[in-house]
Design a protein around this motif. Structure first.
Motif, PDB file in Angstrom:
ATOM      1  N   ARG A  28      -4.379   5.017   1.168  1.00  0.00           N
ATOM      2  CA  ARG A  28      -5.675   4.377   0.967  1.00  0.00           C
ATOM      3  C   ARG A  28      -6.752   5.111   1.753  1.00  0.00           C
ATOM      4  NH1 ARG A  28      -2.679  -0.743   1.946  1.00  0.00           N
ATOM      5  NH2 ARG A  28      -2.269  -1.729  -0.079  1.00  0.00           N
ATOM      6  N   GLU A  29      -6.453   5.407   2.994  1.00  0.00           N
ATOM      7  CA  GLU A  29      -7.409   6.109   3.854  1.00  0.00           C
ATOM      8  C   GLU A  29      -7.755   7.482   3.292  1.00  0.00           C
ATOM      9  OE1 GLU A  29      -9.917   6.768   7.136  1.00  0.00           O
ATOM     10  OE2 GLU A  29      -8.918   4.915   6.478  1.00  0.00           O
ATOM     11  N   ALA A  39      -5.849   7.070  -5.603  1.00  0.00           N
ATOM     12  CA  ALA A  39      -6.146   6.031  -6.586  1.00  0.00           C
ATOM     13  C   ALA A  39      -4.898   5.454  -7.245  1.00  0.00           C
ATOM     14  CB  ALA A  39      -7.074   6.587  -7.668  1.00  0.00           C
ATOM     15  N   ARG A  40      -3.742   6.083  -6.997  1.00  0.00           N
ATOM     16  CA  ARG A  40      -2.504   5.636  -7.637  1.00  0.00           C
ATOM     17  C   ARG A  40      -1.345   5.999  -6.715  1.00  0.00           C
ATOM     18  NH1 ARG A  40      -1.071   6.605 -13.953  1.00  0.00           N
ATOM     19  NH2 ARG A  40       1.193   6.740 -13.904  1.00  0.00           N
ATOM     20  N   HIS A  64      -7.351   2.417 -11.421  1.00  0.00           N
ATOM     21  CA  HIS A  64      -7.285   3.636 -10.619  1.00  0.00           C
ATOM     22  C   HIS A  64      -8.567   3.796  -9.816  1.00  0.00           C
ATOM     23  CE1 HIS A  64      -4.079   4.239 -13.516  1.00  0.00           C
ATOM     24  NE2 HIS A  64      -3.648   5.257 -12.817  1.00  0.00           N
ATOM     25  N   GLN A  65      -8.572   3.187  -8.626  1.00  0.00           N
ATOM     26  CA  GLN A  65      -9.750   3.207  -7.770  1.00  0.00           C
ATOM     27  C   GLN A  65      -9.441   3.955  -6.463  1.00  0.00           C
ATOM     28  OE1 GLN A  65     -12.723   2.050  -8.736  1.00  0.00           O
ATOM     29  NE2 GLN A  65     -11.810   1.459 -10.699  1.00  0.00           N
ATOM     30  N   GLY A  95      -9.036   4.886  -2.878  1.00  0.00           N
ATOM     31  CA  GLY A  95      -9.043   4.045  -1.690  1.00  0.00           C
ATOM     32  C   GLY A  95      -8.472   2.659  -1.910  1.00  0.00           C
ATOM     33  N   ASP A  96      -8.277   2.288  -3.159  1.00  0.00           N
ATOM     34  CA  ASP A  96      -7.666   0.997  -3.503  1.00  0.00           C
ATOM     35  C   ASP A  96      -6.684   1.231  -4.642  1.00  0.00           C
ATOM     36  OD1 ASP A  96      -7.068  -1.706  -3.678  1.00  0.00           O
ATOM     37  OD2 ASP A  96      -8.847  -2.193  -4.874  1.00  0.00           O
ATOM     38  N   PRO A  97      -5.607   1.966  -4.372  1.00  0.00           N
ATOM     39  CA  PRO A  97      -4.751   2.469  -5.449  1.00  0.00           C
ATOM     40  C   PRO A  97      -3.945   1.392  -6.159  1.00  0.00           C
ATOM     41  CG  PRO A  97      -3.764   2.927  -3.310  1.00  0.00           C
ATOM     42  CD  PRO A  97      -5.145   2.397  -3.047  1.00  0.00           C
TER      43      PRO A  97
END
Length: 247
Positions: free
Chosen positions: A218-219, A223-224, A14-15, A17-19
Motif C-alpha cells: 500500500r505504501e 493497485a493489486r 485497482h486503486q 495505495g488501496d489495492p
C-alpha cells in the motif's frame, strides 16, 4: 449484471495505495470459500488450478479443461472472475484472439497474460508481445488484461533487479499502448523498485505477495495484490500434516 458492468467494476477496484486483494483460487469450491469470506473479486492461479486437476503448470492443462473450470468458477460466485491464462495457449495473434474470445464466453472478465514464452526461459520481444496484447484486447473492449512480465521472476539474483528496470518500464509502456489494463511484476520484492514502477508506469501495478505485506505494498502505491500459488500450497501442506497426525 452485464459483462461490461462487472468488468468495469473490477477495473475500478485497482486503486494505487488501496489495492484489490486477490487470494488466488483453483476451482468453484475454493472460489465460494473466498467469496464467502468477503472477497471483492476472484482470481485463479495457473499453478494451483492445473495442480488441483492433476496437471503441471505451463499450459499443461488442456485449454478445453481450463475453460470448463473457468465457467464453473464464474457460475459459482456472484463476483468478477479473472483467470490466469498464461501465454494464451498460442503464439500467433489470430489464434490468441480466438482463444481469449472463448475465455470471455465463460464469463471471465479478466486474465493474466505473460510475456515469457511458455515452456522456455525466453521472452517475447517487446514489439511482438505488444502485438499479442493487442490481439488479446481484440477479444473484448472491456476485458481486464493483467499484462505480466517475468523479467524479475526469471532473474533469481535480486541484486540485478535494478538493472532490469528500464526494460520493464519499456515493456509496461508498450503493453499499455497495446491495450493492457495493468502490469504484473512477480518476483520483485524490493519496495523501492516497486514504488518506482508504481510512479513511472502508465498502468496500475500488481505485486506478487511472496515476502511482502499489504501494508508495505500500500505504501509503495500498488493497485493489486495477488498471492498466486501460495494459498493452495499452504492448504495442501496442512492436508498432508493432518493425515500424518492421524493415529
Amino acid at each position: 449484471m452485464s459483462y461490461e458492468t462487472r468488468a468495469q467494476a473490477f477495473a475500478a477496484l485497482h486503486q494505487p495505495g488501496d489495492p484489490i486483494v486477490l487470494y488466488n483460487i483453483w476451482d468453484a469450491g475454493s472460489a465460494r470459500a473466498i467469496a464467502g469470506a468477503g472477497a471483492k473479486a476472484i482470481a485463479t492461479g495457473s499453478h494451483p488450478l492445473a495442480g488441483a486437476q492433476g496437471y503441471e503448470d505451463g499450459e499443461q492443462i488442456p485449454l478445453d479443461r481450463l475453460l470448463e473450470t473457468a465457467e464453473q468458477i464464474v457460475g459459482a460466485v456472484d463476483l468478477p472472475v479473472t483467470v490466469d491464462f498464461e501465454g494464451g495457449y498460442a503464439r500467433a495473434p489470430e489464434a490468441l484472439t480466438q482463444n481469449v474470445t472463448r475465455l470471455v464466453a465463460t464469463g471471465a472478465i479478466g486474465l493474466n497474460f505473460e510475456d515469457q514464452i511458455v515452456g522456455t526461459a525466453e521472452f517475447y520481444p517487446i514489439a511482438e508481445q505488444a502485438t499479442r496484447v493487442a490481439a488479446v484486447r481484440a477479444a473484448h473492449k472491456d476485458l481486464f488484461i493483467n499484462a505480466r512480465t517475468d523479467l524479475f521472476l526469471k532473474e533469481k539474483d535480486a541484486s540485478k533487479h535494478a538493472a532490469l528496470m528500464p526494460e520493464v518500464l519499456e515493456r509496461a509502456a508498450a503493453y499499455a499502448e497495446a491495450g493492457g489494463s495493468s502490469i504484473f511484476v512477480p518476483g520483485l520484492r524490493d519496495l523501492d523498485l516497486i514504488a518506482r514502477i508504481c510512479s513511472d508506469c502508465p498502468l496500475p501495478v500488481n505485486a506478487f505477495m511472496r515476502g511482502l505485506t499489504l501494508a508495505e505494498v500500500r505504501e509503495a502505491g500498488v493497485a493489486r495484490a495477488s498471492y498466486g500459488p501460495l494459498p493452495h500450497a499452504q492448504l495442501m501442506a496442512v492436508l498432508a500434516e493432518q493425515f500424518q497426525a492421524l493415529e
